[in-house]
Scaffold this motif. Structure first.
Motif, PDB file in Angstrom:
ATOM      1  N   LYS A  19       0.401  -2.947 -34.564  1.00 32.96           N
ATOM      2  CA  LYS A  19      -0.644  -3.830 -34.036  1.00 32.96           C
ATOM      3  C   LYS A  19      -0.129  -4.549 -32.795  1.00 32.96           C
ATOM      4  CE  LYS A  19      -3.838  -5.250 -37.599  1.00 32.96           C
ATOM      5  NZ  LYS A  19      -3.985  -6.194 -38.705  1.00 32.96           N
ATOM      6  N   LYS A  20       1.117  -5.045 -32.914  1.00 36.96           N
ATOM      7  CA  LYS A  20       1.713  -5.773 -31.787  1.00 36.96           C
ATOM      8  C   LYS A  20       1.851  -4.863 -30.570  1.00 36.96           C
ATOM      9  CE  LYS A  20       4.564  -9.641 -33.182  1.00 36.96           C
ATOM     10  NZ  LYS A  20       5.933 -10.074 -33.411  1.00 36.96           N
ATOM     11  N   ILE A  21       2.302  -3.610 -30.833  1.00 41.95           N
ATOM     12  CA  ILE A  21       2.491  -2.656 -29.731  1.00 41.95           C
ATOM     13  C   ILE A  21       1.151  -2.364 -29.069  1.00 41.95           C
ATOM     14  CG2 ILE A  21       3.136  -0.281 -29.153  1.00 41.95           C
ATOM     15  CD1 ILE A  21       5.296  -0.495 -31.330  1.00 41.95           C
ATOM     16  N   ALA A  22       0.096  -2.155 -29.896  1.00 42.13           N
ATOM     17  CA  ALA A  22      -1.237  -1.857 -29.365  1.00 42.13           C
ATOM     18  C   ALA A  22      -1.710  -2.998 -28.475  1.00 42.13           C
ATOM     19  CB  ALA A  22      -2.217  -1.631 -30.505  1.00 42.13           C
ATOM     20  N   LYS A  23      -1.442  -4.235 -28.916  1.00 39.58           N
ATOM     21  CA  LYS A  23      -1.868  -5.401 -28.143  1.00 39.58           C
ATOM     22  C   LYS A  23      -1.150  -5.416 -26.783  1.00 39.58           C
ATOM     23  CE  LYS A  23      -2.383 -10.328 -28.645  1.00 39.58           C
ATOM     24  NZ  LYS A  23      -1.731 -11.488 -29.222  1.00 39.58           N
ATOM     25  N   SER A  24       0.171  -5.144 -26.817  1.00 36.29           N
ATOM     26  CA  SER A  24       0.933  -5.119 -25.564  1.00 36.29           C
ATOM     27  C   SER A  24       0.434  -4.011 -24.642  1.00 36.29           C
ATOM     28  CB  SER A  24       2.418  -4.889 -25.838  1.00 36.29           C
ATOM     29  OG  SER A  24       2.881  -5.871 -26.697  1.00 36.29           O
ATOM     30  N   MET A  25       0.112  -2.849 -25.247  1.00 36.24           N
ATOM     31  CA  MET A  25      -0.382  -1.715 -24.458  1.00 36.24           C
ATOM     32  C   MET A  25      -1.677  -2.099 -23.747  1.00 36.24           C
ATOM     33  SD  MET A  25       1.320   1.174 -24.522  1.00 36.24           S
ATOM     34  CE  MET A  25       0.249   2.599 -24.578  1.00 36.24           C
ATOM     35  N   ASN A  26      -2.573  -2.777 -24.491  1.00 36.06           N
ATOM     36  CA  ASN A  26      -3.837  -3.202 -23.894  1.00 36.06           C
ATOM     37  C   ASN A  26      -3.622  -4.172 -22.749  1.00 36.06           C
ATOM     38  OD1 ASN A  26      -5.633  -1.663 -25.256  1.00 36.06           O
ATOM     39  ND2 ASN A  26      -5.918  -3.135 -26.930  1.00 36.06           N
TER      40      ASN A  26
END
Lengths: 120, 301
Positions: free
Chosen positions: B60-67
């Motif tokens: 989830k954290k990675i997805a947020k950073s990617m966005n």
């Protein structure tokens, strides 16, 4: 006898319009480049009374051209046309009276007409 | 950090079954072999569950950073576009003033002709043509600007490559004329890439603009397009000063520039690479100092 004036612009359509607009009052010579204009100045037998030249042209630019003409005809009234080029060189030329006036495109033909009337 | 610490500790018993067995007393295992099996099974289940939860949280954290990264990239692309629009605007203003002058002149000739019948010796049609030429040119410039400044993020537009290249050349016209001979060698078919039209304008304009800046005095820029069964290629070749081997490796790096302050942000090519990549394309560059550069863009079809 009409007085002779010279228009220099690499934009042929501008030349056409200027020629049409002024030909009833002046004997108009047109040239598409500074180099062609210099040739035409040498060829013409009539006395040239004013020059109106575009600034940005291939080869010699308008200011270089006017400076060159002025070496031989220092008193000839010269005007510059420009679309957007307001380089310090142009301001210097205005200050030193190398050029009398700067017409900014799109210019009022009436403005050119009245400025010409002032000097000729 | 805390989660990763725990997950590391928890991973041990999973990989070392002996260690897992140690959690249960030896005697207990020997006397209750079925029960001990259930014990080990439930320990493994609990550990897997905890482990999965940790992974999900981190994903989830990675997805947020990617966005966030995507957002920033989009904003950077937009800013770069605005910066180059600023640099172009002076030239474009000049380019619009010329056709405006035609229109003004044509109207004046017609007006004078109508006022004075003698002056009607000239052909009014020519004046109308002058006005039309002025309108056409001004329209072309404004429409190319419009294409360029469009800022949607859609990636499903039909992008006509030749139209985009022509628009970019119109926008750069003030810098190209009197200096650059542009040779167009376009494929006869209408080449279409699906993607974002505004962004492709930005990419092509960046490369052609660089080509112009690489030519110190006078030179030639060749724009060549080709249609292959599996790809569309766009080649932009200049005979300017070229790029050294050392710099060639850095041209796609953000903020890398060899241009003086005010002439380049160092973002143009890095953003161009990004845009072409987003269009399932690739860029190949060949260059030789003193001879010129060749940018070959390939789009998979």
């Amino acid at each position: 006898m009409k007085t002779t004036i010279l228009f220099v612009d690499d934009e042929v359509i501008n030349l056409y319009v200027l020629e049409k607009r002024f030909q009833s009052d002046y004997n108009v010579i047109i040239a598409e480049s500074a180099e062609e204009a210099l040739e035409k100045i040498n060829e013409t037998k009539e006395e040239l009374r004013a020059i109106i030249s575009d600034m940005r042209m291939p080869g010699m630019d308008g200011l270089q051209f006017i400076e060159k003409v002025k070496q031989e005809k220092p008193d000839l009234p010269c005007f510059l046309l420009t679309g957007y080029d307001y380089s310090p060189k142009i301001n210097e030329a205005l200050a030193s009276k190398t050029i009398i006036h700067l017409f900014k495109k799109p210019f009022e033909y009436q403005e050119i007409y009245s400025k010409l009337k002032e000097v000729i | 950090m805390a989660i990763s610490g725990i997950s590391l500790i928890l991973m041990f018993p999973l990989t070392h079954t002996n260690y897992a067995k140690n959690l249960i007393p030896e005697a207990y295992i020997q006397t209750n072999s079925i029960l001990s099996g259930v014990w080990i099974f439930s320990i493994v289940c609990t550990l897997t569950f905890l482990f999965q939860n940790a992974i999900l949280a981190r994903n989830k954290k990675i997805a947020k950073s990617m966005n966030q990264l995507k957002d920033t990239t989009q904003r950077m692309i937009q800013s770069e576009k605005m910066a180059s629009l600023g640099m172009l605007s002076a030239g474009v203003a000049h380019e619009i003033n010329n056709p405006l002058n035609f229109i003004k002149g044509g109207v004046e000739i017609l007006e004078n002709g109508l006022k004075d019948e003698k002056a009607l010796k000239f052909d009014p049609n020519t004046s109308i043509n002058v006005i039309r030429e002025g309108l056409n040119r001004a329209t072309a410039i404004v429409s190319s600007l419009n294409h360029f400044s469009r800022s949607n993020q859609k990636m499903d537009e039909k992008c006509h490559i030749h139209e985009i290249l022509n628009n970019s050349l119109v926008m750069l016209q003030p810098r190209l004329k009197h200096k650059i001979k542009v040779q167009k060698d376009f494929d006869p078919t209408d080449l279409i890439v699906i993607g974002n039209e505004g962004k492709l304008h930005q990419a092509f304009l960046n490369i052609i603009s660089n080509a112009e800046q690489a030519i110190p005095e006078k030179g030639t820029i060749t724009v060549k397009t080709r249609n292959f069964p599996d790809k569309i290629t766009v080649e932009i070749v200049d005979d300017g000063q070229g790029i050294s081997e050392e710099n060639l490796q850095k041209i796609s790096d953000p903020f890398f520039t060899t241009k003086p302050v005010g002439k380049g942000t160092g973002l143009g090519l890095s953003i161009t690479y990004q845009i072409i990549e987003d269009h399932k394309g690739s860029i190949e560059v060949q260059s030789e100092v003193g001879k010129g550069s060749q940018f070959i863009l390939s789009f998979a079809v």
